[in-house]
Scaffold this motif. Structure first.
Motif, short mmCIF file in Angstrom:
data_model
loop_
_atom_site.label_atom_id
_atom_site.label_comp_id
_atom_site.label_asym_id
_atom_site.label_seq_id
_atom_site.Cartn_x
_atom_site.Cartn_y
_atom_site.Cartn_z
N UNK A 1 28.18 47.47 42.42
CA UNK A 1 29.07 46.48 41.79
C UNK A 1 28.38 45.78 40.63
N UNK A 2 27.06 45.60 40.76
CA UNK A 2 26.31 44.98 39.66
C UNK A 2 26.37 45.89 38.44
N UNK A 3 26.24 47.16 38.70
CA UNK A 3 26.29 48.13 37.60
C UNK A 3 27.69 48.18 36.99
N UNK A 4 28.69 48.18 37.84
CA UNK A 4 30.08 48.20 37.37
C UNK A 4 30.33 47.01 36.43
N UNK A 5 29.86 45.86 36.88
CA UNK A 5 30.00 44.63 36.09
C UNK A 5 29.34 44.81 34.73
N UNK A 6 28.11 45.35 34.78
CA UNK A 6 27.35 45.53 33.54
C UNK A 6 28.08 46.48 32.58
N UNK A 7 28.63 47.57 33.16
CA UNK A 7 29.31 48.57 32.33
C UNK A 7 30.54 47.95 31.65
N UNK A 8 31.31 47.21 32.42
CA UNK A 8 32.51 46.59 31.85
C UNK A 8 32.13 45.57 30.77
N UNK B 1 35.58 41.60 34.37
CA UNK B 1 35.98 42.07 35.70
C UNK B 1 35.96 40.89 36.65
N UNK B 2 37.02 40.76 37.41
CA UNK B 2 37.12 39.67 38.38
C UNK B 2 37.64 40.24 39.68
N UNK B 3 37.40 39.50 40.76
CA UNK B 3 37.91 39.97 42.03
C UNK B 3 38.66 38.85 42.73
N UNK B 4 39.80 39.20 43.30
CA UNK B 4 40.51 38.26 44.18
C UNK B 4 40.69 38.94 45.52
N UNK B 5 40.45 38.17 46.57
CA UNK B 5 40.52 38.81 47.88
C UNK B 5 40.95 37.81 48.93
N UNK B 6 41.74 38.31 49.87
CA UNK B 6 42.08 37.51 51.05
C UNK B 6 41.49 38.26 52.23
N UNK B 7 40.67 37.52 53.00
CA UNK B 7 39.99 38.16 54.11
C UNK B 7 41.00 38.80 55.07
N UNK B 8 40.79 40.07 55.36
CA UNK B 8 41.69 40.78 56.28
C UNK B 8 42.90 41.40 55.60
N UNK C 1 40.37 44.19 42.31
CA UNK C 1 39.47 44.04 41.17
C UNK C 1 40.31 44.18 39.91
N UNK C 2 40.23 43.15 39.06
CA UNK C 2 41.02 43.19 37.83
C UNK C 2 40.08 43.31 36.64
N UNK C 3 40.28 44.37 35.85
CA UNK C 3 39.45 44.60 34.67
C UNK C 3 40.28 44.38 33.42
N UNK C 4 39.62 43.91 32.37
CA UNK C 4 40.30 43.93 31.07
C UNK C 4 39.38 44.66 30.10
N UNK C 5 39.98 45.51 29.32
CA UNK C 5 39.19 46.29 28.34
C UNK C 5 39.92 46.25 27.01
N UNK C 6 39.17 46.05 25.92
CA UNK C 6 39.85 46.02 24.62
C UNK C 6 40.46 47.38 24.29
#
Lengths: 611, 121
Positions: A576-583, A590-597, A602-607
């Motif tokens: 995930x650290x690498x994914x973040x770096x790549x984006x 890149x952001x993440x929203x999560x509800x336990x259970x 994961x929401x990405x934005x790319x130009x």
């Protein structure tokens, strides 16, 4: 003004007394004069009448004696009459004007008196009254002469003269005059006293009124005039009371308002003084109006120093607060500056400041206000926290690194240590040949990943199709997904898939996200990948990876992109650290929203590639 | 030389570590493997090993949790901690919880063999 304040009523009273006294005096004088004149005339007439009566009587009794020249009788008559009161002398002239009888003056018998009075008397054909001064003492005397005629004849037979003293009459007149004067004086005194009394009665309410008005003028409104004269002055007093009452009500109202304003001001002052934020206001000419105590401390200026001086003079035209306030006022907008640095005598200070325009009740721009807070301490704290975070992150990285390197190292070490003992054991050698290169590769991959994570390099960016890349990844993991009963939902928008990017690294980033999703759904679920525009204003590409897996707690969500942070049974924790770096390398987010259970997205934005 | 009546449990989430224990002790002892804490506790309950080599850093229930559980339940089993990161306090705590030794990765085969033979002799 002061001379007017001097009670006029005293002068009015005096004047009233003077006027009425004068009138009384004049009246009395007139009365006395008239009465005295009448009285004198009456007394004089009385005296004259008495004298004439006596003379006529004497003439009546002396006619025969005159006809007969009986001087003896005549003399007797004269002596008898002269005894009468006030009679000074009696002279009887005969036909030839000689003295026939002269009371108490026998020697003058037979003489002709030559004095003018006697001549006139002797010649008179009718009764004649002549006022004369008689004797050495020059006594005032009425000389009354009556000619004596015989009945039915015009021939004069003699003259009767009586000298009637006017002294008695004079003293009577004098007495009358005295009485009159006494009476007059008494009346005058009474009149004056009366006038004083009435003047007082008239002027007292006025003077009361005047006194009250003076007190009122000096500010004492807590009084009422007690005048019940029932006349114009009473009316005046009543009106005045009403007026005073109105003034008093107005004044009380004003005082109330003033008290309210004063307490409101005190309240405001207290608020300003109690504020932990600095506050400065300036008027429309950018001159300082208000500076609260905190602002005094922060800006190192006192209220007295800055009052009514222009902001640029007080702060200096390069002061960020001045800049903010001037700009706010000029452009009529709120300016917020989360961090500004202000120079101070010792260390510089960091402020959070906002400026806004001040308007009056009608919305007219009347000045500008700035509120600021010292955040130097917060900034220092933030710096410390950042450092602590860095150290903690380093700790995590070190621990992760140790774990990830020492495990393969341990395996290699064991295999190598056993080699001399077991190199002839084919089963061992088989395991050796699988395990040792694998573990070496692990270490190598770890080093590569770490390098990738920290590498600053210009990726070769080319136009590429994101949808194509994502479908490639899905294709690679389709078998595993099928095995784990994970369903793929394709929501890729075919119209906007072109971006500038590096296919190799993006492929890896998408792979990591898909692996993460698969591992989050060990019991199956749905992986949904959607693309689209972020919004109509923002033309960037939005890619969302949603799973219906176990989700993450807040702690995990926060740390998911940190190196070596992992909750997975397998894996290093660099994915995930690498994914973040790549984006980030692609200038995306890149952001993440999560509800336990319930899963994670994961929401990405790319130009998007510019056409 | 063979001592297959003695059972050893190896607990580690790393396949390399499990593989290296296999080649090191597999020809002398009855080895049982677990790659997480829950599995370890289950095996200790059912198969009653004499010795456990226990890794600390594992996802889910980690080595220290397993050790605490064993200590609480007063299990009659010898535990040797194997770990990649050494921390004095962790070692102290482990020993207070009954761990007989604390081995650092990369493991030395001499230490592992010595402990195994000592405990299981």
């Amino acid at each position: 003004m002061d001379s007017k304040k001097e009670p006029k009523s005293i002068r009015l009273q005096t004047r009233l007394i003077l006027y009425s006294t004068l009138v009384i005096l004049l009246l009395m004088a007139l009365v006395i004069i008239i009465v005295e004149k009448r009285q004198s005339e009456t007394i004089q007439e009385e005296a004259q009448k008495r004298g004439v009566t006596m003379a006529r009587h004497l003439a009546a009794v002396s006619t025969n004696a005159l006809l007969t020249y009986n001087y003896v009788i005549l003399e007797q008559n004269a002596e008898r009459v002269v005894l009468e009161e006030e009679v000074l002398y009696v002279i009887i002239h005969d036909k030839e004007d000689k003295v026939a009888a002269y009371s108490q003056h026998d020697e003058k018998q037979g003489m002709i008196l030559t004095d003018e009075v006697s001549q006139k008397a002797a010649r008179a054909r009718a009764p004649l009254i002549q006022p004369i001064l008689y004797g050495e003492k020059e006594v005032r005397v009425l000389d009354i002469s009556i000619p004596v005629y015989i009945k039915e004849s015009q021939e004069k037979w003699g003259t009767i003269r009586i000298g009637l003293s006017l002294e008695g009459m004079s003293s009577q007149i004098l007495k009358t005059r005295l009485n009159l004067l006494l009476l007059g004086g008494f009346a005058i005194v009474l009149g004056i006293l009366g006038s004083v009394f009435f003047a007082r009665r008239i002027t007292q309410p006025i003077s009361k009124l005047v006194g009250t008005t003076i007190a009122a003028a000096e500010g004492d409104l807590e009084q009422a005039i007690d005048i019940h004269t029932g006349d114009e002055i009473g009316e005046l007093g009543k009106n005045f009371n009403h007026m005073i009452e109105q003034i008093r009500l107005h004044r009380n109202e004003l005082e109330d308002r003033l008290r309210q304003i004063t307490s409101l001001k005190a309240y405001n002052d207290n608020i300003l003084a109690s504020m932990t934020n600095g506050l400065i206001t300036a008027d429309s000419e950018l001159k300082v109006v208000t500076l609260n105590e905190r602002a005094e401390q922060i800006l190192e200026k006192t209220k007295e120093e800055v009052a009514n001086r222009s902001l640029d003079q007080v702060l200096g035209d390069r002061h960020p607060l001045y800049g903010m306030m001037a700009e706010t006022f000029a452009q009529d907008r709120v300016i917020f500056q989360p961090e500004i640095e202000v120079k101070r005598s010792e260390e510089p200070m960091w402020l959070t400041a906002s400026a806004s325009v001040l308007t009056d009740g009608e919305g007219k721009k009347i000045g500008v206000l700035a509120v600021f807070q010292d955040i130097t301490g917060i900034k220092a704290l933030e710096e410390k926290l950042r450092q602590a975070d860095r150290l903690a992150a380093m700790g995590t990285v070190s621990a992760g690194l140790a774990h990830e390197i020492k495990n393969p190292l341990s395996a290699i070490k064991t295999f190598v240590a056993l080699l001399p003992r077991k190199f002839q054991n084919p089963s061992f050698m088989e395991k050796f040949n699988i395990t040792v290169p694998r573990e070496i590769d692990r270490i190598n991959q770890l080093v590569e990943d770490l390098l990738e994570l920290t590498r600053i390099r210009e990726h070769l960016f080319v136009a590429l199709d994101v949808n194509h890349l994502i479908l490639q990844v899905i294709d690679l993991y389709s078998e595993e997904m099928k095995k784990k009963q994970i369903h793929f939902e394709n929501h890729l928008d075919g119209t906007i898939s072109q971006i500038q990017g590096n296919a190799e690294t993006l492929y890896r980033a998408f792979s990591n996200l898909v692996i993460n999703a698969i591992q989050a759904m060990p019991n199956g679920g749905t992986l949904r990948i959607s693309t689209g525009l972020i919004s109509s204003e923002n033309p960037d590409l939005r890619i969302a990876f949603s799973d219906t897996g176990m989700g993450m707690d807040a702690e995990t969500t926060k740390n998911i992109f940190n190196p070596f942070f992992t909750t997975k049974d397998k894996g290093v924790g660099l994915g995930m650290a690498l994914t973040h770096k790549i984006i980030e390398d692609h200038k995306g987010t890149i952001e993440v929203v999560s509800v336990e259970g319930k899963g994670a997205t994961f929401v990405l934005s790319l130009p998007v590639a510019k056409k | 030389m063979n001592n297959f009546t003695k059972r050893i449990l190896i607990v580690d989430d790393d396949k390399g570590i499990l593989d290296s224990f296999e080649v090191l002790l597999g020809d002398r002892y009855d080895l049982v493997m677990a790659d997480n804490g829950y599995e370890a506790l289950r095996i200790i309950e059912t198969e009653q090993p004499h010795l456990v080599f226990l890794d600390i850093k594992m996802p889910g229930l980690d080595g220290m949790d397993v050790l605490k559980k064993l200590h609480e339940e007063q299990k009659n089993v010898e535990v040797v901690i194997i770990t990649a990161t050494h921390r004095e306090e962790t070692e102290r705590e482990a020993k207070s919880l009954g761990a007989i030794d604390f081995l650092m990765k990369p493991l030395n085969i001499v230490d592992v063999e010595r402990i195994a033979s000592q405990v299981l002799s």
